[in-house]
Scaffold this active site. Structure first.
Site, mmCIF file in Angstrom:
data_model
loop_
_atom_site.group_PDB
_atom_site.id
_atom_site.type_symbol
_atom_site.label_atom_id
_atom_site.label_comp_id
_atom_site.label_asym_id
_atom_site.label_seq_id
_atom_site.Cartn_x
_atom_site.Cartn_y
_atom_site.Cartn_z
ATOM 1 N N GLY A 31 50.371 41.357 38.762
ATOM 2 C CA GLY A 31 49.903 41.766 37.431
ATOM 3 C C GLY A 31 50.275 40.761 36.362
ATOM 4 O O GLY A 31 50.507 39.592 36.657
ATOM 5 N N LEU B 129 48.222 39.611 34.217
ATOM 6 C CA LEU B 129 47.181 38.631 34.533
ATOM 7 C C LEU B 129 46.938 37.687 33.358
ATOM 8 O O LEU B 129 46.951 38.096 32.202
ATOM 9 C CB LEU B 129 45.872 39.350 34.895
ATOM 10 C CG LEU B 129 45.955 40.321 36.078
ATOM 11 C CD1 LEU B 129 44.571 40.895 36.370
ATOM 12 C CD2 LEU B 129 46.524 39.665 37.324
ATOM 13 N N HIS C 214 45.120 33.571 36.842
ATOM 14 C CA HIS C 214 44.628 34.611 37.762
ATOM 15 C C HIS C 214 43.112 34.737 37.648
ATOM 16 O O HIS C 214 42.423 34.949 38.634
ATOM 17 C CB HIS C 214 45.245 35.976 37.419
ATOM 18 C CG HIS C 214 46.717 36.065 37.643
ATOM 19 N ND1 HIS C 214 47.607 36.189 36.613
ATOM 20 C CD2 HIS C 214 47.454 36.050 38.790
ATOM 21 C CE1 HIS C 214 48.838 36.267 37.106
ATOM 22 N NE2 HIS C 214 48.777 36.176 38.411
ATOM 23 N N GLN D 72 61.006 40.929 46.790
ATOM 24 C CA GLN D 72 61.030 39.472 46.653
ATOM 25 C C GLN D 72 61.881 39.003 45.473
ATOM 26 O O GLN D 72 61.993 37.808 45.229
ATOM 27 C CB GLN D 72 59.608 38.910 46.572
ATOM 28 C CG GLN D 72 58.855 39.195 45.284
ATOM 29 C CD GLN D 72 57.416 38.733 45.381
ATOM 30 O OE1 GLN D 72 56.592 39.366 46.045
ATOM 31 N NE2 GLN D 72 57.092 37.619 44.743
ATOM 32 N N GLU E 197 48.255 27.391 43.755
ATOM 33 C CA GLU E 197 49.138 26.338 44.271
ATOM 34 C C GLU E 197 50.366 26.128 43.390
ATOM 35 O O GLU E 197 51.216 25.321 43.710
ATOM 36 C CB GLU E 197 48.362 25.022 44.417
ATOM 37 C CG GLU E 197 47.391 25.067 45.572
ATOM 38 C CD GLU E 197 46.664 23.757 45.793
ATOM 39 O OE1 GLU E 197 46.816 22.836 44.961
ATOM 40 O OE2 GLU E 197 45.933 23.675 46.786
ATOM 41 N N GLN F 178 55.168 29.016 48.644
ATOM 42 C CA GLN F 178 54.699 30.345 49.052
ATOM 43 C C GLN F 178 53.372 30.226 49.808
ATOM 44 O O GLN F 178 53.192 30.805 50.878
ATOM 45 C CB GLN F 178 54.529 31.215 47.794
ATOM 46 C CG GLN F 178 53.689 32.456 47.995
ATOM 47 C CD GLN F 178 53.631 33.326 46.755
ATOM 48 O OE1 GLN F 178 54.578 33.989 46.408
ATOM 49 N NE2 GLN F 178 52.485 33.347 46.089
HETATM 50 O O1 PAF Z 1 52.442 35.098 43.834
HETATM 51 C C1 PAF Z 1 52.609 36.310 43.584
HETATM 52 O O2 PAF Z 1 52.164 36.828 42.560
HETATM 53 C C2 PAF Z 1 53.398 37.164 44.575
HETATM 54 O O3 PAF Z 1 54.422 36.436 45.175
HETATM 55 C C3 PAF Z 1 52.501 37.819 45.636
HETATM 56 C C4 PAF Z 1 51.856 36.777 46.535
HETATM 57 C C5 PAF Z 1 51.439 38.667 44.974
HETATM 58 C C6 PAF Z 1 53.360 38.719 46.532
HETATM 59 O O4 PAF Z 1 54.002 39.711 45.791
#
Ligand code: PAF
Length: 255
Positions: free
Chosen positions: A30, A32, A36, A60, A148, A153
């Site tokens: 979120g 955004l 995004h 996380q 990126e 990740q």
């Molecule tokens: O990059 C993110 O926003 C988060 O790490 C993800 C991939 C949505 C996982 O919670």
């Protein structure tokens, strides 16, 4: 646009789609922003059905304070989702995403998970990979899109998909930036109008001069008042994390 909180409701809707529908998933936490939006626009162009997920994933965050202060802006996120012609918005609660707790996490020992973000945020990538695995099982997309800006990740998610033979295409999307070069990030919303100046300075300093002498870059950043967490080259890219007015900023780009 329909919103779904519970897996059973979404599954019902998903099962009603024609079998050959190309489904694009943009997973987010979120808050955004334009970055995004560009993922959503790309996914919209490349798929028949566009799914956006918003879930602030507790597993996380290794810092409770960071988790609690993560911006939650569902109303404006909904507006952006509508603007981007999202077909389905997945907004599970923690109970929906982790109905049995976090007893079956994905634990990674991949070398790329042990450096940089993996080193300074122990357990972070376990949480990311666990929730991404869950989101992929929920949405069952054809393609999934990641920025990126979080290159480490993105790379580890590609490894997850390979290791578990997941039938999904992972698409990395270029980082969107301010004119100064500062990557767009939900965290930028936490700076006030004075503090953001140092964030822009960070981006400018990174781009001034050669990338051969990392010690010189670090010195420039520290002299400006930034706390450097790491500044390293891997995979043909320069990666950096700094603290700027108490807020973490990360960036990476090909050098
Ligand atoms: O990059 C993110 O926003 C988060 O790490 C993800 C991939 C949505 C996982 O919670």
């Amino acid at each position: 646009m329909n919103s779904y909180e519970h897996y059973a409701d979404w599954l019902n809707a998903r099962n009603g789609l024609p079998k050959e529908t190309r489904i694009g998933l943009v997973p987010t936490m979120g808050a955004l922003h334009t970055g995004h939006k560009s993922l959503l626009e790309k996914a919209r162009r490349e798929n028949d059905f566009l799914v956006l997920s918003i879930f602030v994933n507790p597993t996380q965050f290794n810092d409770l304070n960071d988790y609690q202060h993560y911006p939650r802006t569902l109303e404006s996120d909904r507006r952006i989702a509508e603007e981007c012609n999202v077909d389905a918005l997945l907004i599970p609660s923690e109970k929906d995403m982790y109905p049995y707790g976090n007893d079956m996490p994905i634990i990674t020992h991949h070398p790329a998970s042990q450096i940089m973000e993996g080193k300074v945020r122990p357990g972070h990538f376990n949480g990311v990979l666990t929730v991404v695995m869950k989101l992929l099982q929920w949405a069952k997309p054809t393609c999934v899109y990641f920025g990126e800006k979080d290159f480490q990740q993105y790379l580890l998610i590609c490894e997850l998909v390979k290791n578990y033979f997941l039938d999904v295409e992972v698409i990395g999307c270029e980082t969107m930036r301010e004119a100064s070069g500062l990557p767009l990030s939900s965290r930028n919303q936490r700076f006030d109008s004075e503090q953001i100046k140092l964030a822009h300075r960070f981006a400018e300093l990174l781009r001034s001069g050669s990338y051969d002498d990392l010690a010189a870059i670090q010195q420039r950043l520290e002299a400006a008042g930034l706390i450097v967490e790491y500044l390293e080259k891997h995979f043909g890219r320069l990666f950096v994390a700094v603290e700027c007015h108490g807020i973490r900023l990360i960036d990476n780009f090909a050098v």
